[in-house]
Scaffold this motif. Sequence first.
Motif, PDB file in Angstrom:
ATOM      1  N   UNK A  38    -122.421  -1.099   7.258  1.00  0.00           N
ATOM      2  CA  UNK A  38    -123.484  -0.900   5.796  1.00  0.00           C
ATOM      3  C   UNK A  38    -124.444   0.705   5.586  1.00  0.00           C
ATOM      4  N   UNK A  39    -125.039   1.032   5.256  1.00  0.00           N
ATOM      5  CA  UNK A  39    -125.558   2.133   4.577  1.00  0.00           C
ATOM      6  C   UNK A  39    -126.635   2.313   3.506  1.00  0.00           C
ATOM      7  N   UNK A  40    -127.532   2.478   3.979  1.00  0.00           N
ATOM      8  CA  UNK A  40    -129.120   2.436   2.654  1.00  0.00           C
ATOM      9  C   UNK A  40    -130.211   3.701   2.956  1.00  0.00           C
ATOM     10  N   UNK A  41    -130.463   3.635   2.061  1.00  0.00           N
ATOM     11  CA  UNK A  41    -131.428   4.858   2.192  1.00  0.00           C
ATOM     12  C   UNK A  41    -133.212   3.987   1.733  1.00  0.00           C
ATOM     13  N   UNK A  42    -134.218   5.063   2.455  1.00  0.00           N
ATOM     14  CA  UNK A  42    -135.421   4.144   1.469  1.00  0.00           C
ATOM     15  C   UNK A  42    -136.341   4.536   0.443  1.00  0.00           C
ATOM     16  N   UNK A  43    -135.139   5.996  -0.244  1.00  0.00           N
ATOM     17  CA  UNK A  43    -135.592   6.605  -1.365  1.00  0.00           C
ATOM     18  C   UNK A  43    -133.878   6.779  -1.836  1.00  0.00           C
ATOM     19  N   UNK A  44    -132.819   6.186  -2.806  1.00  0.00           N
ATOM     20  CA  UNK A  44    -132.246   6.856  -2.608  1.00  0.00           C
ATOM     21  C   UNK A  44    -131.457   7.922  -3.586  1.00  0.00           C
ATOM     22  N   UNK A  45    -130.725   8.204  -2.886  1.00  0.00           N
ATOM     23  CA  UNK A  45    -130.647   9.509  -4.304  1.00  0.00           C
ATOM     24  C   UNK A  45    -129.444   8.970  -4.833  1.00  0.00           C
ATOM     25  N   UNK A  46    -129.337  10.032  -6.480  1.00  0.00           N
ATOM     26  CA  UNK A  46    -128.544   9.140  -7.107  1.00  0.00           C
ATOM     27  C   UNK A  46    -126.820   9.095  -7.188  1.00  0.00           C
ATOM     28  N   UNK A  47    -126.569  10.547  -6.512  1.00  0.00           N
ATOM     29  CA  UNK A  47    -125.523  10.696  -5.738  1.00  0.00           C
ATOM     30  C   UNK A  47    -125.388  10.926  -4.373  1.00  0.00           C
ATOM     31  N   UNK A  48    -124.364  10.901  -3.663  1.00  0.00           N
ATOM     32  CA  UNK A  48    -124.308  11.342  -2.562  1.00  0.00           C
ATOM     33  C   UNK A  48    -123.698  13.292  -2.091  1.00  0.00           C
ATOM     34  N   UNK A  56    -116.249  15.579   4.658  1.00  0.00           N
ATOM     35  CA  UNK A  56    -115.330  13.786   4.556  1.00  0.00           C
ATOM     36  C   UNK A  56    -114.341  14.384   4.786  1.00  0.00           C
ATOM     37  N   UNK A  57    -113.244  14.575   2.951  1.00  0.00           N
ATOM     38  CA  UNK A  57    -112.674  14.958   2.486  1.00  0.00           C
ATOM     39  C   UNK A  57    -111.326  15.473   3.845  1.00  0.00           C
ATOM     40  N   UNK A  58    -111.940  16.758   4.256  1.00  0.00           N
ATOM     41  CA  UNK A  58    -111.249  17.480   5.758  1.00  0.00           C
ATOM     42  C   UNK A  58    -110.699  16.935   6.744  1.00  0.00           C
ATOM     43  N   UNK A  59    -111.739  15.806   6.792  1.00  0.00           N
ATOM     44  CA  UNK A  59    -110.578  15.076   7.554  1.00  0.00           C
ATOM     45  C   UNK A  59    -110.961  13.741   7.252  1.00  0.00           C
ATOM     46  N   UNK A  60    -109.410  14.018   6.030  1.00  0.00           N
ATOM     47  CA  UNK A  60    -108.980  12.734   6.184  1.00  0.00           C
ATOM     48  C   UNK A  60    -109.729  11.423   5.402  1.00  0.00           C
ATOM     49  N   UNK A  61    -111.165  11.590   4.841  1.00  0.00           N
ATOM     50  CA  UNK A  61    -111.792  10.158   4.472  1.00  0.00           C
ATOM     51  C   UNK A  61    -112.605  10.514   2.813  1.00  0.00           C
ATOM     52  N   UNK A  62    -112.100  10.013   1.841  1.00  0.00           N
ATOM     53  CA  UNK A  62    -112.685   9.730   0.959  1.00  0.00           C
ATOM     54  C   UNK A  62    -113.977   8.487   0.534  1.00  0.00           C
ATOM     55  N   UNK A  63    -114.779   9.161   0.406  1.00  0.00           N
ATOM     56  CA  UNK A  63    -115.980   8.394  -0.120  1.00  0.00           C
ATOM     57  C   UNK A  63    -116.110   9.152  -1.414  1.00  0.00           C
ATOM     58  N   UNK A  64    -115.865   9.956  -2.828  1.00  0.00           N
ATOM     59  CA  UNK A  64    -115.730   9.839  -3.161  1.00  0.00           C
ATOM     60  C   UNK A  64    -116.754   9.069  -4.536  1.00  0.00           C
ATOM     61  N   UNK A  65    -116.298   7.872  -4.116  1.00  0.00           N
ATOM     62  CA  UNK A  65    -116.664   6.648  -5.114  1.00  0.00           C
ATOM     63  C   UNK A  65    -117.681   6.308  -4.235  1.00  0.00           C
ATOM     64  N   UNK A  66    -117.671   6.392  -3.083  1.00  0.00           N
ATOM     65  CA  UNK A  66    -119.470   5.820  -2.765  1.00  0.00           C
ATOM     66  C   UNK A  66    -120.647   6.462  -3.890  1.00  0.00           C
TER      67      UNK A  66
END
Length: 139
Positions: A38-48, A56-66
């Motif tokens: 799990x991950x979370x923020x105490x004051x979450x931003x609108x976007x990653x 992360x895409x450079x190392x083959x991990x796609x978090x574009x939908x997070x």
Amino acid sequence: MSSPAVPSVLFVCVHNAGRSQMAAAFLTRLGGDQVEVRSAGSAPADTVNPAVVEALAEVGIDISAEVPKVLTVEAVKASDVVITMGCGDACPYFPGKRYLDWQLDDPAGHGLDAVRPIRDQIERRVRGLLAELGIEAAS
């Protein structure tokens, strides 16, 4: 005979847009179904942070939908290990949980060149965490 419970790890930073997203992505990739993430923020931003997504895409991990998520008491209670990254007193504390504080630079407002070393440091720490939990990292 029942199998042992899967350990649960919660990564927390202020905006849930950089460090905690990278850590969760690495733990998900390297730990597979042997760990709950799990991950979370105490004051979450609108976007990653876009530089984090790109790093992360450079190392083959796609978090574009997070999307950044708000930290809840329930998320903390449901986790075995809570790893904070610069949220200080905003992180709730519950006895019986294992707390770690990872001192990492905040990628907010920085470009890809500044985010890469943070990404690499997080990957090393996640690999170390997996070893501590007795979980073999996927390659």
